[in-house]
Design an enzyme around this catalytic site. Structure first.
Site, mmCIF file in Angstrom:
data_model
loop_
_atom_site.group_PDB
_atom_site.id
_atom_site.type_symbol
_atom_site.label_atom_id
_atom_site.label_comp_id
_atom_site.label_asym_id
_atom_site.label_seq_id
_atom_site.Cartn_x
_atom_site.Cartn_y
_atom_site.Cartn_z
ATOM 1 N N GLY A 15 0.747 -1.175 0.036
ATOM 2 C CA GLY A 15 -0.020 -0.071 -0.227
ATOM 3 C C GLY A 15 0.742 1.246 0.073
ATOM 4 O O GLY A 15 0.430 2.315 0.437
ATOM 5 N N LYS A 16 2.248 1.203 -0.561
ATOM 6 C CA LYS A 16 2.974 2.400 -0.456
ATOM 7 C C LYS A 16 2.372 3.529 -1.312
ATOM 8 O O LYS A 16 2.334 4.606 -0.934
ATOM 9 C CB LYS A 16 4.132 2.123 -1.167
ATOM 10 C CG LYS A 16 5.017 1.218 -0.408
ATOM 11 C CD LYS A 16 6.577 1.076 -0.831
ATOM 12 C CE LYS A 16 6.595 0.572 -2.422
ATOM 13 N NZ LYS A 16 6.090 -0.974 -2.324
ATOM 14 N N TYR A 18 -0.876 3.906 -2.223
ATOM 15 C CA TYR A 18 -2.074 4.411 -1.610
ATOM 16 C C TYR A 18 -1.778 5.419 -0.437
ATOM 17 O O TYR A 18 -2.422 6.400 -0.166
ATOM 18 C CB TYR A 18 -2.827 2.903 -1.265
ATOM 19 C CG TYR A 18 -4.064 3.224 -0.568
ATOM 20 C CD1 TYR A 18 -5.386 3.565 -1.541
ATOM 21 C CD2 TYR A 18 -4.603 3.257 0.724
ATOM 22 C CE1 TYR A 18 -6.468 3.581 -1.099
ATOM 23 C CE2 TYR A 18 -5.682 3.263 1.121
ATOM 24 C CZ TYR A 18 -6.921 3.559 0.160
ATOM 25 O OH TYR A 18 -7.996 3.690 0.508
ATOM 26 N N LYS A 38 8.542 9.133 -7.894
ATOM 27 C CA LYS A 38 8.883 7.786 -7.862
ATOM 28 C C LYS A 38 10.077 7.823 -8.622
ATOM 29 O O LYS A 38 10.151 7.726 -9.896
ATOM 30 C CB LYS A 38 7.502 6.979 -8.409
ATOM 31 C CG LYS A 38 7.798 5.608 -8.604
ATOM 32 C CD LYS A 38 6.776 5.073 -7.535
ATOM 33 C CE LYS A 38 7.121 3.304 -7.585
ATOM 34 N NZ LYS A 38 6.368 2.431 -6.624
ATOM 35 N N ASP A 47 2.165 3.939 -10.899
ATOM 36 C CA ASP A 47 1.757 4.351 -9.722
ATOM 37 C C ASP A 47 1.846 6.064 -9.921
ATOM 38 O O ASP A 47 1.040 6.743 -9.166
ATOM 39 C CB ASP A 47 2.849 3.978 -8.663
ATOM 40 C CG ASP A 47 2.764 2.493 -8.357
ATOM 41 O OD1 ASP A 47 1.861 1.929 -8.553
ATOM 42 O OD2 ASP A 47 3.697 1.886 -7.868
ATOM 43 N N GLU A 105 8.710 7.925 -3.205
ATOM 44 C CA GLU A 105 8.088 6.537 -2.967
ATOM 45 C C GLU A 105 8.926 5.388 -3.865
ATOM 46 O O GLU A 105 9.475 5.473 -4.711
ATOM 47 C CB GLU A 105 6.793 6.304 -3.822
ATOM 48 C CG GLU A 105 6.075 4.957 -3.344
ATOM 49 C CD GLU A 105 4.858 4.753 -4.139
ATOM 50 O OE1 GLU A 105 4.620 3.661 -4.317
ATOM 51 O OE2 GLU A 105 4.099 5.590 -4.624
ATOM 52 N N ALA A 107 10.240 1.257 -4.526
ATOM 53 C CA ALA A 107 9.572 0.261 -5.134
ATOM 54 C C ALA A 107 9.578 -1.029 -4.655
ATOM 55 O O ALA A 107 11.076 -1.356 -4.264
ATOM 56 C CB ALA A 107 10.006 0.149 -6.539
#
Length: 200
Positions: A15-16, A18, A38, A47, A105, A107
């Site tokens: 859920g990163k 999210y 990202k 994402d 974020e 991966a």
């Protein structure tokens, strides 16, 4: 110098993205200039596009967008793309001067390899930001989350907290989720920052 958070995960699909979208939606109304970044995207759905759609936030970026839904190291090899951490370091150096706050974020999980002798924990360290670790609330999370925290700390990465992200079939208000959070916090000495509910 811009501030920020590195959103890491205790594994894949915890859920990163999210969590990133949720946190971004909370502070995007502030007067500061905010970026969602990202560094490496593997597979579809994208994402970065998802965060942009969910939050209606325009300042998003990605350095490596790979098609293969796999560990980054495999995707780089399969698509014959050479990973260069200097590109990410350079991007972040410029972004920190341009933005007031940056969400970076990761991966996969923190131990996932990117290149030889460089994994996602190294990426977190490269960012220069503290890590907010996203974990599942259900069975198995104590082990996965504690191992992730220990590994990040062994790399000299600051872990400022962990949170649970909503997952289908798991009761965030259940006694097991509460006990999992309490036990992880007690053993790791890392603050539990709450749980993100399902969003419509």
């Amino acid at each position: 110098m811009g501030k920020g958070l590195f959103i890491a995960g205790s594994g894949t699909d915890v859920g990163k993205t999210y969590a990133s979208a949720f946190l971004l939606s909370l502070i995007k109304s502030s007067k500061g200039k905010i970026l969602y970044y990202k560094p490496i995207q593997c597979g579809k759905p994208d994402d970065v596009a998802l965060v942009k759609k969910m939050t209606k936030h325009k300042n998003v970026a990605c350095t490596y967008s790979l098609k293969t839904p796999s560990s980054p190291h495999f995707a780089f090899e399969k698509e014959k793309v050479k990973f260069n951490k200097a590109k990410i370091k350079s991007f972040l150096a410029k972004a920190k001067k341009q933005y007031d706050f940056i969400f970076v974020e990761g991966a996969g999980g923190v131990r996932v390899p990117i290149a030889q002798n460089f994994d996602m924990a190294d990426m977190a360290k490269l960012s220069g930001f503290p890590v907010l670790l996203v974990a599942e609330p259900g069975l198995g999370t104590i082990n996965h989350t504690l191992l992730s925290i220990d590994y990040l700390k062994s790399k000299g990465v600051e872990v400022c907290g962990f949170l649970f992200s909503w997952k289908e079939g798991v009761d965030l208000n259940g006694e097991m989720a509460f006990d999992n959070a309490k036990m992880i916090e007690k053993i790791s000495k890392v603050k539990f920052c709450g749980a993100i509910p399902k969003l419509s």
